[in-house]
Design an enzyme around this catalytic site. Sequence first.
Site, PDB file in Angstrom:
ATOM      1  N   GLY A  77       3.398   2.522  10.667  1.00 17.38           N
ATOM      2  CA  GLY A  77       3.218   1.560  12.163  1.00 17.38           C
ATOM      3  C   GLY A  77       3.193   0.090  11.567  1.00 17.38           C
ATOM      4  O   GLY A  77       3.550  -0.731  12.338  1.00 17.38           O
ATOM      5  N   ALA A  78       2.173   0.042  10.680  1.00 17.54           N
ATOM      6  CA  ALA A  78       1.628  -1.677  10.394  1.00 17.54           C
ATOM      7  C   ALA A  78       0.755  -1.711   8.955  1.00 17.54           C
ATOM      8  O   ALA A  78       0.595  -0.590   8.681  1.00 17.54           O
ATOM      9  CB  ALA A  78       1.156  -2.130  11.641  1.00 17.54           C
ATOM     10  N   MET A  79       0.920  -2.767   8.654  1.00 21.52           N
ATOM     11  CA  MET A  79      -0.024  -2.881   7.458  1.00 21.52           C
ATOM     12  C   MET A  79      -0.832  -4.157   7.461  1.00 21.52           C
ATOM     13  O   MET A  79      -0.606  -5.286   7.803  1.00 21.52           O
ATOM     14  CB  MET A  79       0.883  -3.021   6.141  1.00 21.52           C
ATOM     15  CG  MET A  79       0.182  -3.303   5.080  1.00 21.52           C
ATOM     16  SD  MET A  79      -0.721  -1.920   4.326  1.00 21.52           S
ATOM     17  CE  MET A  79      -2.014  -2.559   3.469  1.00 21.52           C
ATOM     18  N   HIS A 110      -9.385  -3.667  10.028  1.00 22.13           N
ATOM     19  CA  HIS A 110      -9.495  -3.506   8.670  1.00 22.13           C
ATOM     20  C   HIS A 110      -9.745  -4.715   7.712  1.00 22.13           C
ATOM     21  O   HIS A 110     -10.187  -4.666   6.729  1.00 22.13           O
ATOM     22  CB  HIS A 110      -7.926  -3.425   8.107  1.00 22.13           C
ATOM     23  CG  HIS A 110      -7.458  -1.847   8.083  1.00 22.13           C
ATOM     24  ND1 HIS A 110      -8.164  -1.007   7.561  1.00 22.13           N
ATOM     25  CD2 HIS A 110      -6.287  -1.105   8.131  1.00 22.13           C
ATOM     26  CE1 HIS A 110      -7.694   0.419   7.579  1.00 22.13           C
ATOM     27  NE2 HIS A 110      -6.769   0.188   8.085  1.00 22.13           N
ATOM     28  N   GLU A 151       0.780  -1.170   0.183  1.00 24.82           N
ATOM     29  CA  GLU A 151      -0.100   0.068  -0.136  1.00 24.82           C
ATOM     30  C   GLU A 151       0.792   1.314   0.149  1.00 24.82           C
ATOM     31  O   GLU A 151       1.943   1.134   0.755  1.00 24.82           O
ATOM     32  CB  GLU A 151      -0.864  -0.062   1.247  1.00 24.82           C
ATOM     33  CG  GLU A 151      -1.901   1.142   1.096  1.00 24.82           C
ATOM     34  CD  GLU A 151      -2.952   1.286   2.286  1.00 24.82           C
ATOM     35  OE1 GLU A 151      -2.782   0.266   3.048  1.00 24.82           O
ATOM     36  OE2 GLU A 151      -3.800   2.186   2.216  1.00 24.82           O
ATOM     37  N   GLU A 154      -5.335  -2.847  12.695  1.00 23.60           N
ATOM     38  CA  GLU A 154      -4.934  -3.721  11.497  1.00 23.60           C
ATOM     39  C   GLU A 154      -6.190  -4.911  11.472  1.00 23.60           C
ATOM     40  O   GLU A 154      -6.481  -5.230  10.379  1.00 23.60           O
ATOM     41  CB  GLU A 154      -3.636  -4.134  11.600  1.00 23.60           C
ATOM     42  CG  GLU A 154      -2.742  -3.038  11.660  1.00 23.60           C
ATOM     43  CD  GLU A 154      -2.689  -2.035  10.705  1.00 23.60           C
ATOM     44  OE1 GLU A 154      -3.333  -2.108   9.744  1.00 23.60           O
ATOM     45  OE2 GLU A 154      -2.298  -0.667  10.983  1.00 23.60           O
TER      46      GLU A 154
HETATM   47  N1  B3K Z   1      -2.922   1.013   5.683  1.00 25.86           N
HETATM   48  C1  B3K Z   1      -1.712   0.862   6.222  1.00 25.86           C
HETATM   49  C2  B3K Z   1      -0.812   2.465   5.870  1.00 25.86           C
HETATM   50  C3  B3K Z   1      -0.317   1.965   4.606  1.00 25.86           C
HETATM   51  C4  B3K Z   1       0.718   3.196   4.265  1.00 25.86           C
HETATM   52  C5  B3K Z   1       1.054   3.643   2.723  1.00 25.86           C
HETATM   53  N2  B3K Z   1       2.227   4.463   2.787  1.00 25.86           N
HETATM   54  C6  B3K Z   1      -1.731   0.905   7.789  1.00 25.86           C
HETATM   55  C7  B3K Z   1      -3.106   1.342   8.457  1.00 25.86           C
HETATM   56  O1  B3K Z   1      -3.572   2.293   8.175  1.00 25.86           O
HETATM   57  O2  B3K Z   1      -3.637   0.460   9.055  1.00 25.86           O
HETATM   58 ZN    ZN Z   2      -5.447   1.845   8.821  1.00 26.19          ZN
END
Ligand code: B3K
Ligand code: ZN
Length: 855
Positions: free
Chosen positions: A259-261, A299, A127, A296
């Site tokens: 932070g995390a993905m 999500h 991402e 996360e």
């Molecule tokens: N969706 C990812 C962030 C991705 C950052 C890309 N540059 C983490 C989050 O918001 O949970």
């Molecule tokens: Zn997020």
Amino acid sequence: HTETRLADWRPYPWKLDSTRLAFTIAPQATTVESTLVFGPGENGPGAEGPADLVLDGAGLNTLALTIDGQTIDETHVSRGEETLTIAAAALPPGGFTFAARVQIDPAANTALEGLYLSGGIYCTQCEAQGFRHITWYPDRPDVMAPFRVRITADQPVILSNGNPVGQGEGWAEWDDPWPKPAYLFALVAGDLRAVSGAFTTMSGRKVALNVWVRPGDEDRAGFALEALKKSMRWDEQVYGREYDLDVFNIVAVDDFNMGAMENKGLNIFNSKLVLASPETATDTDYERIEAVIAHEYFHNWTGNRITCRDWFQLCLKEGLTVFRDQQFTSDMRSAPVKRIEDVLNLRGRQFREDQGPLAHPPRPDHYQEINNFYTATVYEKGAEVIGMLKRLVGDDGYAKALDLYFQRHDGHAATIEDWLKVFEDATGRDLSQFKRWYVDAGTPRLTMTEAWDGDAGRLTLRFTQTTPPTPGQPDKPPRVIPIAVGLISPNGDEVLPTQVLEMTGASQDFTFDGLAARPVVSVLRGFSAPVMLERPIDAATQAFLLAHDTDPFTRWEAGRALARDSIIAMSQGGKPSAEYIPAVGRLLADTAADPAFRALALRLPSEEEIATAINAAGDVPDPDRIHAAREALARDIATTHRAALEATYDAMAVPGPYAPDAGPAGQRALRLAALGLLNRIDGGARAAALWESAGNMTEKQGALMALIEADRAGDALAQMEAQFGANRLVMDKWFMVQPLAASPDRAPEIAAALAERPDFDWKNPNRFRALLGGLAANHAGFHRADGAGYRFYTDWLLRLDPVNPQTTARLCSAFETFRRYDPARQALVRAELQRLAEQPGLSRNTAEMVGRILG
Ligand code: B3K
Ligand code: ZN
């Protein structure tokens, strides 16, 4: 540089039915073979005639390209900067299989986007647009497909999304049945150890849970695993959302831009948001780990099962998921304390952004580099907007709308319009005015005046709203603002419990009848809308609210305003409010109140917050005077309330073994708040004693900061280095606190000396951010009049940019406030920004940020 515009979005003309990938991993030459099966799209051949196939790719060494097994004739292929277009003439209109073989170099990937090596572990970050660094693909979130992935690697652990379907020595195969966009793809291969558990879902399915860490880190992964289980249970209980695969993997890596993905079934985390032990992590770290693990995980439904149609809709998943993780933390810990923390964070980062050159709406409509839009506005304001929506439609309306959202959009890529429509359909409300919150930038200024008619027993509240212009948006029509108010009688009883007023006009009156005496108004309870409230109010009334308000947020806010006004007055040559120091005494005496709340109320506003308030009042903040005034106020409080602070400090010692729970964490927070004040008058004696006796990192770090402030931290820093030199996360703290807590007249030099050390591993984003972020957070040190802070900071941005554009660009926001300051400081910052802008080959990421800040 070219701009991408929301108005230019078009559906992808082909439907991607399935994605197969085969990786052969090697450090400098990883081979990726892809097989993409395309069918006619809804708007593809037939609907709009023959369509080209446009694929994204960047930095790929392309070895072969075929359609239905035949090498594509070069006459049908055209290449753009990051695209490959295969002419419609080469594509069977009923569908075809596209295959590619490419080679990539993970070892050389310092940008940490795509597939890269982090300390011997292969991992990915896709991402927003990282997948194009892996292979040719329609790298856009509205193209979703099931993935089947085979990985060959000389590594003991090999992971990807979905469920494992086969594995052997040096290979593994994974299958993810849930259609997903490429940005949710992930791969991990390395020598990792699992800390494992299991979760039984509400329908009785058993899910294997693993937190993967480096050998030796296993004893610091248990807290993350427990946080994951709590998150899974909570999402079932509160949102009715069940997990949908047989396994959920989390991997901790040391080099990570964010932070995390939330990759499907395989979340990848910055190790600082996984690893925790009492000796190495603070209470704040534990709370963040719990919140980000939850974020996360959440999500999976808000982001993965329902994703975004295009990147302009980013707040659709991020705002909602932040809102959900905030609800989760409120339920796990203290709701009032969480709300105050969230507002502090919102004001400190989002209001700041919204008032400067980087202001943009939660749903922007153009960008150069999407990675620059993972902002406080998209995330935190995005969450506030949902909080307002919930306040307006009520808890039942919100629950109905969310059910409809999951039902209607599961498996699809949605928009903010879709999101608002489910609320309209579920509640019958018209949300066209509400939509302004999504499409307009800027923080509304809300003013309230009161008119009291004693004879009639009637109070009239008059509200007016205006939103200052932001880049590209000169005029701002009024928005719907939910204003929560309560009325308190002069004897301290609540005469009107919280009521939500719905303001829709530029100016609007609300009346309250049948009042026996003029009440005190408690307004914007719970921070019911992200606005800046202005009301004529004297210090005595603020002190009354601090003592009597039944709403914890507005109660805290009243004390905050007294502290802020005191520091502002002192920085402008005046005296602190006569009400403030006595009010602090009452707060210290109120031992029945939650320690975490008292800690928040006792902590003085930051220098940055004071500068923001001075700027909002139309004056020019002077960092040196603000610093001196805040120090002086802290000393006054400590001198006046020495005995009560000492008693509080002693009473808040937590006996027994460390637990990261909200209760003891609140006590430690209050204890450290008391220490911070006493430190101004005891020469660091108490901090030195705490440093010796503390058995946890929370108190160690608190003591260390106090010792640095007292300029006697030499031994403590040496001890910390001796004990934790090999622990990267602890050493990040060591690098951060020194420039942060240093006296402003030395902070840039201290940062510069630290940057010379061999263990300033500047290519690691955590280490880089620790040092530069520590300096930037030292307000008077960063903004030192001779420009040394600006210069040092810019030198390092220039050095990092070619290595890691994303992290460089993010850190540019330290300069977003520069127009607040005096002409001399402005000129210094402008020169540094020019130096960046003129750098040959500056990344698109950083160029966009610098360009926008310069305006
Ligand atoms: N969706 C990812 C962030 C991705 C950052 C890309 N540059 C983490 C989050 O918001 O949970
Ligand atoms: Zn997020």
